[in-house]
Scaffold this active site. Structure first.
Site: not given
Length: 335
Positions: A12, A85
Site C-alpha cells: 500500500t 501489511t
C-alpha cells in the site's frame, strides 16, 4: 552518519490509484522524495526488489529479500524493507529465521494509506523505520504507528486503522517519539548490542519448504478435511480452541490427526486466541493431544509458527529434531 539501504517490495505504501483500485506503482526513489528530513540523520540508498501487493508475497520472495540483505551487508549499517501489511508478519518471521549472524537492524514497515495521501501514515512509518535502522541493535523488527515490534512477534490486528500491528506475547521493543527511540525495559535486556552481536560472517540459509498449511478449527468441521489437506503438504499447523482443545465427540479430530501423522505429516498445535498461547495439559482434551506426536506452538503467533516450520523442515526430517528446532528460541519468538 549511518548508511541505510531501503529495499522496496511494493504494498500500500507504494500504491497508486487506478480504476480497479489501489495497486503498487511507485518506486523506492519516489518514496524517499516524500521524506526529505531523513537526510539529516541517515544516508539512505534506495533499491527496488519487487513491486507487488503483499497478498502475492511467496516464500521464494523471502529468500530473495534475505539474499539481497546479505549481498549488501558490509556496505550499510541498517536495512529498511517497505512491504504490504497483509503478509508483513510472515516476512518479518521468515527473515528472522533465514538471516544468520545478524548484527545490524533489519526493519520492515508499510502503511494503511498510500504515501501520496497527505494525512496518511506512510511518512511517519517510513521515517521511524529509517531512524530505528540507525540504532546500534541487531535483529528483525516491524516499525508501525510509532511502535517497534519484535519481528516474529508482530501481528496485524486492524485492517484499516493506522495502529495496524501489535506485539503478541512479548513487549513492544521500543517507541519512536519526537525523533527519539525509547526502549522498553525488557528489550534493553534482550536486545542489548553486546548480547545480540555475533561472531562470524552474516549469511542466508538458502532453503525453505513452502508445503505447510494452516487450518483453523470451527465447530462442525469435517475431520476428513484434515485428511485431504495432508495430501498436499509436509507440515500442518492447527489453530485449536482455547488452550489447545480438539473435538473428540461426533466429529473426532483425533482419528484424523493420527491418520495424517501415520502418513508422515508433521503437525503443530497452536490456538485461535490472540494472546497467552496454549497449555495442552490444562484440560482433559488438551492432555489427550499430548499423547499424539504433535508439536506444541506454545506462545508463538500462528504466522511465526507456520514460517518456522517451513524453515525447520528444510533441514530436519526427524520429529524429535524438528520439535527441538521449533522450541529453540530465536529472537525471543517462543517461551
Amino acid at each position: 552518519m549511518k548508511k541505510v539501504l531501503l529495499l522496496s517490495t511494493g504494498g500500500t505504501i507504494a500504491s497508486i490509484k487506478t480504476e480497479k483500485g489501489l495497486t503498487p506503482g511507485r518506486f523506492s526513489r519516489e518514496l524517499l522524495e516524500y521524506i526529505p528530513q531523513v537526510k539529516y540523520f541517515a544516508e539512505v540508498t534506495a533499491k527496488d526488489l519487487l513491486n507487488i501487493d503483499s497478498s502475492n508475497m511467496q516464500p521464494e520472495d523471502w529468500l530473495e529479500i534475505a539474499k539481497e540483505i546479505v549481498r549488501n551487508y558490509n556496505d550499510y549499517d541498517g536495512f529498511v524493507i517497505t512491504h504490504g501489511t497483509d503478509t508483513m508478519e510472515y516476512t518479518s518471521s521468515a527473515l528472522t529465521y533465514l538471516l544468520k549472524n545478524l548484527s545490524k537492524p533489519v526493519v520492515l514497515t508499510g502503511s494503511q494509506k498510500s504515501i501520496e495521501e497527505p494525512l496518511g501514515d506512510a511518512n511517519r512509518n517510513l521515517i521511524d523505520a529509517v531512524r530505528f535502522a540507525c540504532e546500534d541493535i541487531s535483529g528483525v523488527f516491524v516499525a508501525f504507528c510509532g511502535k517497534i515490534i519484535n519481528g516474529p512477534r508482530a501481528k496485524k490486528i486492524n485492517s484499516k486503522s493506522y495502529d495496524a500491528f501489535d506485539s503478541i506475547n512479548y513487549p513492544v521493543v521500543a517507541s519512536v517519539k519526537e525523533n527519539y527511540v525509547c526502549y522498553h525495559e525488557r528489550a534493553c535486556q534482550d536486545f542489548e548490542p553486546s548480547l545480540s552481536s555475533y561472531n562470524g560472517q552474516v549469511y542466508c540459509e538458502d532453503q525453505i519448504v513452502p508445503d505447510v498449511n494452516l487450518l483453523k478449527l470451527v465447530p462442525g468441521l469435517d475431520p476428513g478435511l484434515i485428511k485431504e489437506i495432508s495430501k498436499h503438504c509436509r507440515g500442518m499447523v492447527i489453530e485449536s480452541f482455547g488452550l489447545g482443545g480438539l473435538s473428540d465427540r461426533k466429529r473426532n479430530m483425533f482419528d484424523a490427526l493420527e491418520n495424517a501423522l501415520n502418513r508422515g505429516i508433521y503437525i503443530a498445535i497452536t490456538t485461535q486466541v490472540l494472546r497467552e498461547g496454549i497449555e495442552l495439559g490444562t484440560y482433559a482434551l488438551g492432555d489427550k493431544v499430548t499423547n499424539l506426536k504433535v508439536i506444541s506452538g506454545k506462545d508463538m503467533t500462528p504466522s511465526a509458527l507456520v514460517v518456522k516450520m517451513m524453515w525447520a523442515l528444510a533441514k530436519n526430517q526427524n520429529f524429535e529434531e524438528l520439535k527441538k528446532v521449533i522450541h529453540t528460541p530465536i529472537q525471543k519468538d517462543i517461551y
